[in-house]
Design a protein around this motif. Structure first.
Motif, PDB file in Angstrom:
ATOM      1  N   ASP A 103     -24.381  39.594 -34.285  1.00  0.00           N
ATOM      2  CA  ASP A 103     -24.973  38.389 -33.718  1.00  0.00           C
ATOM      3  C   ASP A 103     -25.476  37.456 -34.808  1.00  0.00           C
ATOM      4  N   MET A 104     -24.988  36.219 -34.791  1.00  0.00           N
ATOM      5  CA  MET A 104     -25.422  35.220 -35.758  1.00  0.00           C
ATOM      6  C   MET A 104     -26.437  34.253 -35.165  1.00  0.00           C
ATOM      7  N   SER A 105     -26.834  34.486 -33.912  1.00  0.00           N
ATOM      8  CA  SER A 105     -27.868  33.655 -33.293  1.00  0.00           C
ATOM      9  C   SER A 105     -29.243  34.249 -33.580  1.00  0.00           C
ATOM     10  N   ALA A 106     -30.268  33.681 -32.968  1.00  0.00           N
ATOM     11  CA  ALA A 106     -31.645  34.128 -33.226  1.00  0.00           C
ATOM     12  C   ALA A 106     -32.157  35.141 -32.215  1.00  0.00           C
ATOM     13  N   ASP A 107     -31.335  35.529 -31.238  1.00  0.00           N
ATOM     14  CA  ASP A 107     -31.871  36.271 -30.099  1.00  0.00           C
ATOM     15  C   ASP A 107     -32.381  37.674 -30.409  1.00  0.00           C
ATOM     16  N   PHE A 108     -31.896  38.310 -31.438  1.00  0.00           N
ATOM     17  CA  PHE A 108     -32.297  39.691 -31.690  1.00  0.00           C
ATOM     18  C   PHE A 108     -32.944  39.887 -33.058  1.00  0.00           C
ATOM     19  N   ARG A 109     -33.320  38.795 -33.706  1.00  0.00           N
ATOM     20  CA  ARG A 109     -33.932  38.895 -35.039  1.00  0.00           C
ATOM     21  C   ARG A 109     -35.397  39.312 -34.978  1.00  0.00           C
ATOM     22  N   LEU A 110     -36.112  38.835 -33.977  1.00  0.00           N
ATOM     23  CA  LEU A 110     -37.549  39.090 -33.877  1.00  0.00           C
ATOM     24  C   LEU A 110     -37.794  40.342 -33.039  1.00  0.00           C
ATOM     25  N   ARG A 111     -38.494  41.298 -33.605  1.00  0.00           N
ATOM     26  CA  ARG A 111     -38.702  42.571 -32.911  1.00  0.00           C
ATOM     27  C   ARG A 111     -39.733  42.466 -31.795  1.00  0.00           C
ATOM     28  N   ASP A 147     -24.777  52.438 -38.995  1.00  0.00           N
ATOM     29  CA  ASP A 147     -24.802  53.203 -37.747  1.00  0.00           C
ATOM     30  C   ASP A 147     -25.071  52.336 -36.520  1.00  0.00           C
ATOM     31  N   ALA A 148     -25.121  51.041 -36.674  1.00  0.00           N
ATOM     32  CA  ALA A 148     -25.526  50.162 -35.576  1.00  0.00           C
ATOM     33  C   ALA A 148     -24.356  49.763 -34.686  1.00  0.00           C
ATOM     34  N   ARG A 149     -24.665  49.509 -33.419  1.00  0.00           N
ATOM     35  CA  ARG A 149     -23.705  48.843 -32.531  1.00  0.00           C
ATOM     36  C   ARG A 149     -23.984  47.353 -32.455  1.00  0.00           C
ATOM     37  N   LEU A 150     -25.271  46.982 -32.565  1.00  0.00           N
ATOM     38  CA  LEU A 150     -25.679  45.584 -32.499  1.00  0.00           C
ATOM     39  C   LEU A 150     -26.473  45.236 -33.749  1.00  0.00           C
ATOM     40  N   VAL A 151     -25.963  44.286 -34.518  1.00  0.00           N
ATOM     41  CA  VAL A 151     -26.646  43.837 -35.730  1.00  0.00           C
ATOM     42  C   VAL A 151     -27.065  42.389 -35.543  1.00  0.00           C
ATOM     43  N   ALA A 152     -28.330  42.114 -35.823  1.00  0.00           N
ATOM     44  CA  ALA A 152     -28.874  40.758 -35.745  1.00  0.00           C
ATOM     45  C   ALA A 152     -28.919  40.169 -37.144  1.00  0.00           C
ATOM     46  N   CYS A 153     -27.985  39.293 -37.452  1.00  0.00           N
ATOM     47  CA  CYS A 153     -27.946  38.697 -38.783  1.00  0.00           C
ATOM     48  C   CYS A 153     -29.120  37.748 -38.972  1.00  0.00           C
ATOM     49  N   PRO A 154     -29.750  37.758 -40.142  1.00  0.00           N
ATOM     50  CA  PRO A 154     -30.876  36.865 -40.400  1.00  0.00           C
ATOM     51  C   PRO A 154     -30.457  35.398 -40.362  1.00  0.00           C
ATOM     52  N   ALA A 218     -39.912  30.793 -39.836  1.00  0.00           N
ATOM     53  CA  ALA A 218     -41.150  31.279 -40.443  1.00  0.00           C
ATOM     54  C   ALA A 218     -41.574  32.645 -39.898  1.00  0.00           C
ATOM     55  N   PRO A 219     -41.616  32.846 -38.569  1.00  0.00           N
ATOM     56  CA  PRO A 219     -42.028  34.176 -38.084  1.00  0.00           C
ATOM     57  C   PRO A 219     -41.049  35.278 -38.457  1.00  0.00           C
ATOM     58  N   GLU A 220     -39.789  34.932 -38.641  1.00  0.00           N
ATOM     59  CA  GLU A 220     -38.801  35.920 -39.085  1.00  0.00           C
ATOM     60  C   GLU A 220     -39.100  36.371 -40.518  1.00  0.00           C
ATOM     61  N   GLY A 327     -25.473  32.912 -45.800  1.00  0.00           N
ATOM     62  CA  GLY A 327     -26.512  32.604 -44.821  1.00  0.00           C
ATOM     63  C   GLY A 327     -26.076  32.761 -43.382  1.00  0.00           C
ATOM     64  N   SER A 328     -24.801  33.119 -43.139  1.00  0.00           N
ATOM     65  CA  SER A 328     -24.335  33.258 -41.761  1.00  0.00           C
ATOM     66  C   SER A 328     -23.070  34.102 -41.681  1.00  0.00           C
ATOM     67  N   SER A 329     -21.894  33.456 -41.660  1.00  0.00           N
ATOM     68  CA  SER A 329     -20.653  34.163 -41.337  1.00  0.00           C
ATOM     69  C   SER A 329     -20.254  35.193 -42.376  1.00  0.00           C
ATOM     70  N   GLY A 330     -20.475  34.910 -43.654  1.00  0.00           N
ATOM     71  CA  GLY A 330     -20.125  35.888 -44.689  1.00  0.00           C
ATOM     72  C   GLY A 330     -20.962  37.140 -44.577  1.00  0.00           C
TER      73      GLY A 330
END
Length: 355
Positions: A103-111, A147-154, A218-220, A327-330
């Motif tokens: 995931d390259m969006s912000a939805d799963f970055r913040l715990r 080992d992840a199925r879902l990775v939240a890219c910063p 900032a909160p990330e 910063g994203s796709s790479g």
């Protein structure tokens, strides 16, 4: 699909393929030796060919773009998600569990879901997935990503900032409660949608701060600094101001840090050299060399420089990345490589483009 490199290619989809990050993912994956692009979604561009949307990617035999509703999830082993926040969590929640997600969006970055709701204007609707997500800052979370199925890219700003700060914070070399981050990014960081402030006449020939003291990255940054410092996220606040620079791509962050007692800029450099030794994409520059976005354009690289401040007890850490690549796709592809047991550098070997 087993997590090993075989002659059978990994089938990949890109959700939100008409955006800049989607285009960059296509460009990089076209030359990935182990990946075949089999699905591209772009609701507003559904039914159009890639060549119609991005002429520079025409002629490579890529599939036409389709709506998410018409997507065949059985045709993919992994999806790269470049959709807006909010939309992402809804769609990912419907995917088969056999499909891996980068995931390259912000939805799963913040715990913390409360922090997400505060900064993104709505409750998180996929909390079970949120608990499963691994933060995808590859150099610092490599083992978990594997080992992840879902990775939240910063986000792009956190990527550059955290590569520059987390080793120092973890080693106790700098004060985690006194961090000032002056950040600058090219206009592509604002996305491909039509916005007045990114029109040529508005953004060209000028430099503009934006989201002053209110940027969602900032909160990330605070979340990760707190974790590596052994503090509660609520106890960490960073001074973070982003700026829009009139260039297409590139990002540079200057981090002003207070040194811990009896520590020097040389100690920071030594820590970086030890921590990032052997890293394929992070390079600590020689003393006195100044990071520039020109050093990383089009590549998945990050360059770091360390300097003494004129103010006693302080130092400057400067890092540069390409916001669309590292910063994203790479970085997303770097994570995918780990998730499937491939060489981490696969598809990302290109040298920076200059001039």
């Amino acid at each position: 699909m087993t997590a090993t490199a075989t002659s059978k290619k990994i089938k990949a989809g890109i959700l939100g393929a008409s955006g800049y990050t989607g285009a960059e993912a296509m460009r990089l994956l076209l030359r990935h030796p182990s990946v075949e692009l089999t699905l591209l979604t772009a609701d507003r561009k559904a039914g159009q060919s890639v060549e119609e949307v991005y002429p520079h990617l025409g002629g490579y035999g890529l599939p036409d773009m389709v709506s998410v509703e018409d997507a065949d999830w059985n045709s993919v082993d992994v999806v790269f998600c470049g959709l807006p926040h909010g939309t992402t969590q809804e769609i990912i929640a419907t995917l088969p569990k056999t499909v891996k997600v980068v995931d390259m969006s912000a939805d799963f970055r913040l715990r913390d879901p409360k922090t997400y709701a505060e900064w993104y204007g709505g409750e998180h609707t996929a909390l079970d997935l949120q608990k499963e997500a691994v933060y995808g800052l590859t150099e610092l979370y490599r083992d978990q990503v594997r080992d992840a199925r879902l990775v939240a890219c910063p986000g792009c700003y956190p990527t550059a900032t955290l590569i520059a700060l987390l080793p120092l914070v973890e080693a106790g070399l700098v004060d985690p409660l006194d961090l000032v981050i002056d950040a600058k990014s090219g206009v592509s960081g604002a996305g491909r949608g039509l916005k007045q402030n990114t029109l040529f006449c508005e953004a060209g020939e000028g430099l503009s701060p934006y989201a002053v003291a209110s940027h969602r990255h900032a909160p990330e940054i605070e979340q990760e600094v707190a974790k590596f410092a052994g503090l509660a996220a609520a106890d960490v606040r960073v001074n973070f101001v982003p700026h829009l620079v009139p260039m297409s791509r590139g990002e540079l962050v200057t981090c002003h840090v207070r040194l811990s007692e009896r520590k020097t800029a040389a100690d920071l450099r030594s820590e970086f050299e030890n921590r990032y030794q052997g890293e394929p994409f992070v390079r600590v520059l020689s003393a006195g060399a100044i990071p520039q976005t020109q050093m990383v354009r089009g590549s998945n690289n990050c360059v770091i420089g360390v300097f003494e401040d004129r103010i006693p007890g302080r130092a400057l850490v400067i890092a540069a990345i390409d916001n669309l690549v590292k910063g994203s796709s790479g970085q997303a592809i770097q994570n995918m490589n780990l998730m499937f047991g491939l060489e981490e550098t696969a598809g990302l070997e290109q040298a920076p483009l200059f001039p």
